[in-house]
Motif scaffolding. Structure first.
Motif, PDB file in Angstrom:
ATOM      1  N   VAL A  51       0.844  -1.202   0.000  1.00  0.00           N
ATOM      2  CA  VAL A  51       0.000   0.000   0.000  1.00  0.00           C
ATOM      3  C   VAL A  51       0.875   1.246   0.000  1.00  0.00           C
ATOM      4  O   VAL A  51       0.616   2.202  -0.747  1.00  0.00           O
ATOM      5  N   ASP A  52       1.924   1.238   0.810  1.00  0.00           N
ATOM      6  CA  ASP A  52       2.842   2.381   0.837  1.00  0.00           C
ATOM      7  C   ASP A  52       3.508   2.600  -0.519  1.00  0.00           C
ATOM      8  O   ASP A  52       3.704   3.745  -0.944  1.00  0.00           O
ATOM      9  N   ALA A  53       3.851   1.521  -1.225  1.00  0.00           N
ATOM     10  CA  ALA A  53       4.466   1.641  -2.552  1.00  0.00           C
ATOM     11  C   ALA A  53       3.474   2.229  -3.559  1.00  0.00           C
ATOM     12  O   ALA A  53       3.843   3.067  -4.393  1.00  0.00           O
ATOM     13  N   VAL A  54       2.218   1.798  -3.476  1.00  0.00           N
ATOM     14  CA  VAL A  54       1.180   2.375  -4.346  1.00  0.00           C
ATOM     15  C   VAL A  54       1.008   3.862  -4.018  1.00  0.00           C
ATOM     16  O   VAL A  54       0.947   4.704  -4.923  1.00  0.00           O
ATOM     17  N   ASN A  55       0.973   4.199  -2.737  1.00  0.00           N
ATOM     18  CA  ASN A  55       0.824   5.598  -2.337  1.00  0.00           C
ATOM     19  C   ASN A  55       2.009   6.437  -2.795  1.00  0.00           C
ATOM     20  O   ASN A  55       1.843   7.598  -3.190  1.00  0.00           O
ATOM     21  N   ALA A  56       3.202   5.864  -2.751  1.00  0.00           N
ATOM     22  CA  ALA A  56       4.388   6.584  -3.233  1.00  0.00           C
ATOM     23  C   ALA A  56       4.257   6.882  -4.728  1.00  0.00           C
ATOM     24  O   ALA A  56       4.653   7.961  -5.193  1.00  0.00           O
ATOM     25  N   ARG A  57       3.694   5.945  -5.475  1.00  0.00           N
ATOM     26  CA  ARG A  57       3.470   6.177  -6.910  1.00  0.00           C
ATOM     27  C   ARG A  57       2.426   7.274  -7.119  1.00  0.00           C
ATOM     28  O   ARG A  57       2.584   8.126  -8.000  1.00  0.00           O
TER      29      ARG A  57
END
Length: 178
Positions: free
Chosen positions: A70-76
């Motif tokens: 989820v954090d990686a998606v949010n970073a994108r």
């Protein structure tokens, strides 16, 4: 009747509002902005208001995605939109009884605190009744931007409805959100 107060911050729902909803997305490569979303966020930024994201992510509690995914998606999402001033994520499931899962007020209250603004002067822009409910539960205002998943009764019950994100931002910035 007094003029509506101008907002001090605008908070966006993530899935179905800022980005195309990919259920339980854990893959940053699948992130695509909703039509008009980049311009809508840019308009809020140009108005000088802080912006944030408030997002239910029950896939974490359900074991479908990890917090790291989820954090990686949010970073994108941050990368595509130029960054947000606060991210508030609810990792709980519907049965967990937390105070953060929309329509509960927790994420809106935490976002307002992180931004140093009165929750009553925040506007939440989202695509379902839970977004509107969270804003109202926190004492703030909301604009609903219906998508194909938005139920007709949610549209009928929303105090402010916009045809698209550009209109939602105009409503929010004018202080006309409900």
């Amino acid at each position: 009747m007094p003029e509506p107060a101008q907002p001090l911050a605008v908070l966006f729902d993530r899935d179905g509002t800022l980005v195309i909803d990919v259920p339980y997305n854990g893959d940053p490569a699948l992130v695509q902005p909703m039509p008009g979303a980049l311009e809508a966020v840019a308009a809020v930024r140009a108005a000088g208001l802080p912006i944030g994201v408030v997002s239910n992510q029950s896939g974490i509690a359900r074991g479908i995605v990890t917090r790291e995914q989820v954090d990686a998606v949010n970073a994108r999402v941050d990368e595509l939109f130029g960054g947000f001033d606060t991210w508030q994520i609810c990792p709980h499931g519907p049965e967990d009884g937390c105070d953060c899962r929309k329509p509960a007020p927790g994420m809106v209250l935490r976002a307002a605190a992180a931004l140093g603004v009165d929750p009553a002067r925040t506007v939440v822009i989202g695509d379902i009744a839970a977004d509107v409910g969270a804003a109202h539960a926190a004492g703030g205002r909301a604009v609903l931007v219906p998508t194909p998943i938005t139920r007709q009764e949610e549209v009928a019950d929303a105090p402010a409805v916009a045809a698209d994100l550009a209109e939602a931002v105009r409503i929010a910035l004018a202080g006309d959100a409900g």
